[in-house]
Design a protein around this motif. Sequence first.
Motif, short mmCIF file in Angstrom:
data_model
loop_
_atom_site.label_atom_id
_atom_site.label_comp_id
_atom_site.label_asym_id
_atom_site.label_seq_id
_atom_site.Cartn_x
_atom_site.Cartn_y
_atom_site.Cartn_z
N ILE A 1 -2.05 16.98 3.98
CA ILE A 1 -1.14 16.83 3.31
C ILE A 1 -0.32 16.96 2.10
CG2 ILE A 1 1.19 15.83 3.62
CD1 ILE A 1 0.74 15.02 6.18
N ARG A 2 -0.53 18.82 1.70
CA ARG A 2 -0.17 18.26 0.17
C ARG A 2 1.01 17.56 -0.47
NH1 ARG A 2 -2.18 21.29 -4.22
NH2 ARG A 2 -3.37 22.89 -2.61
N TYR A 3 0.76 16.94 -1.46
CA TYR A 3 2.54 16.38 -1.62
C TYR A 3 2.55 16.90 -3.41
CZ TYR A 3 3.58 12.51 1.90
OH TYR A 3 4.08 12.81 2.66
N GLN A 4 3.28 17.63 -3.83
CA GLN A 4 3.61 18.51 -4.42
C GLN A 4 4.15 17.03 -5.94
OE1 GLN A 4 6.53 19.01 -6.73
NE2 GLN A 4 5.95 20.15 -7.95
N ASN A 5 4.60 16.36 -5.42
CA ASN A 5 5.21 15.10 -5.95
C ASN A 5 5.29 14.06 -6.07
OD1 ASN A 5 7.76 14.31 -5.74
ND2 ASN A 5 7.66 16.49 -5.15
N LEU A 6 4.72 13.00 -6.74
CA LEU A 6 4.85 11.98 -6.98
C LEU A 6 6.04 10.60 -5.91
CD1 LEU A 6 3.17 9.29 -7.34
CD2 LEU A 6 4.01 9.33 -10.02
N PHE A 7 7.43 11.13 -6.47
CA PHE A 7 8.53 10.70 -5.85
C PHE A 7 8.19 11.23 -4.59
CE2 PHE A 7 12.34 11.78 -3.70
CZ PHE A 7 13.65 10.54 -4.49
N THR B 1 11.31 16.18 2.18
CA THR B 1 9.25 15.02 1.49
C THR B 1 8.48 16.18 3.08
OG1 THR B 1 9.84 13.65 3.21
CG2 THR B 1 10.32 13.65 0.35
N PRO B 2 6.92 16.10 3.01
CA PRO B 2 6.34 16.32 3.81
C PRO B 2 6.70 15.52 5.02
CG PRO B 2 5.23 16.42 2.42
CD PRO B 2 6.97 15.61 1.93
N ALA C 1 5.70 11.10 -2.36
CA ALA C 1 4.45 10.63 -1.99
C ALA C 1 5.09 9.07 -1.72
CB ALA C 1 3.53 10.55 -3.08
N ILE C 2 5.89 8.49 -2.70
CA ILE C 2 6.30 7.42 -2.62
C ILE C 2 7.25 7.75 -1.62
CG2 ILE C 2 7.55 5.88 -4.32
CD1 ILE C 2 6.48 6.15 -6.90
N ASN D 1 0.83 -1.20 0.00
CA ASN D 1 0.41 -0.13 -0.13
C ASN D 1 0.82 1.33 0.07
OD1 ASN D 1 -2.34 1.39 0.04
ND2 ASN D 1 -1.48 2.31 1.74
N SER D 2 0.71 2.00 -0.68
CA SER D 2 0.80 3.12 -0.91
C SER D 2 0.09 5.17 -0.74
CB SER D 2 2.12 3.20 -1.39
OG SER D 2 1.16 3.43 -3.50
N TYR D 3 -0.83 4.34 -0.37
CA TYR D 3 -1.64 5.59 -0.34
C TYR D 3 -2.88 5.62 0.55
CZ TYR D 3 -4.69 9.57 -2.29
OH TYR D 3 -5.59 10.39 -2.13
N PRO D 4 -2.64 6.65 1.18
CA PRO D 4 -1.88 7.80 1.54
C PRO D 4 -0.82 7.58 2.14
CG PRO D 4 -3.91 7.95 3.01
CD PRO D 4 -4.41 7.00 2.33
#
Length: 329
Positions: free
Chosen positions: A222-228, A284-285, A230-231, A156-159
Motif C-alpha cells: 500500500i502506498r501512503y502519500q503522507n505521514l498523517f 486514507t488508504p 499513515a499514523i 506499533n505504528s508501522y506498517p
Amino acid sequence: MLTLSCFDHYNAVAQTGLAYGRLGTGLPSPADVVSLYNRNNIRRIRIYDPHQPTLQALGGSNIEVILGVPNTDLQNVAASQANANTWVQNNVRNYPSVRFRYIAVGNEVSPIRGDTSQYVSFVLPALRNIFNAISSAGLGNQIRVSTAVETGLLGNSYPPADGAFRDDVRSYLGPIVSFLASNNAPLLVNLYPYFSYVDNPGSISLSYALFTSDGVVVPGGIRYQNLFYAILDATYAALEKYGASSVEIVVSESGWPTAGGTAATVENARLYNTNLIQRVKTGTPKRPGRAIETYIFSAFDENQKNPEIEKHFGVYQSNGQPKYAISFN
C-alpha cells in the motif's frame, strides 16, 4: 431548549476547524477571536475549558464547538452524577445559542505520562457521568461525548496495518473505547506528524511529513502519500484490535510550529497546514473517500506553555493577521 442542529458526525464535510488555546499574553478578546473565525470562514473551534467569555462570544455565531472538560475538573465530575449534571448545566445548557458538537472529557490523559497519570482513574467515570447528563438534557442526538488521546499510546505504528496500542495502556484505554463504541461516539486523537518526524529524522523524510512527497510503499504494497495518513490508519488498526472498528476518529489537534525547534519554520508550517486542509477532504488508504474531521492547532502562539516548541504553533498573530497565507475555505 438548545437550538442545535442534528448533523451526521461521520459524514462531516471536510471543513477544517481551528483550536483556540489561551495560554498566552496579549491575545485578542474572545469576541475578537470569534470575529476572526467568521472573517476567515472557520466554522469549527476547539476550546479547552468552559471559559465563560468565550462561550458568550460563541453564542449565535453558528461555529461548531468542541468543549473541553479540563483534566483538573475530572475528579469532581467523576465523583457524582450530580456534579456532572451541574457542570453540563453551567457550561452547556446555560448557553442555548452555542452549537456544541463534542464534549472532550480530558485531554491526553495517559498512564504512561507523568503529568497526567494522576487523572487516569477519573476519565471513564467522568465520561459516563457527562454522557448521562447530556442524555438527560435531551441533547444526546446533537452532542457526542468523548476524550482526547495522543498517538504516543500506540506501541506499533508501522506498517499502518499492524498498528497497535501499547500493552501498558490496555486496561485504561480498552474500557474507554468500548464506551465510545457503545454510544456511537468518535475517539478524539491529537495527531502530530511533526513530533514523529523530529523523533525519527533518519527514517522519516521531511517531505513525507509535510505532504509534499510522492509517498512510500509500506509492507503489504500500500502506498501512503503522507505521514498523517499513515499514523491515522495505524490508530484505526489499533482500534480494530480492540474490537472497535465502528469507532471513528476525529483529529482533534494537528499542526506544525513556526519556531522553537528542528524544522520549525514559517514555510514548513505553511506547507503542512495548507496541505492538511486539502488532504483531509479525502480519506486514507484504510478508509478511502471519507472526509477526516480535523482541527488545526492553534489559533495563536501561547507563550506561557513549555517546552519552547509548544509556544509556536499559532496560525495567526495576536493582531489577527495570519503568519502565512492560509485559507480555511
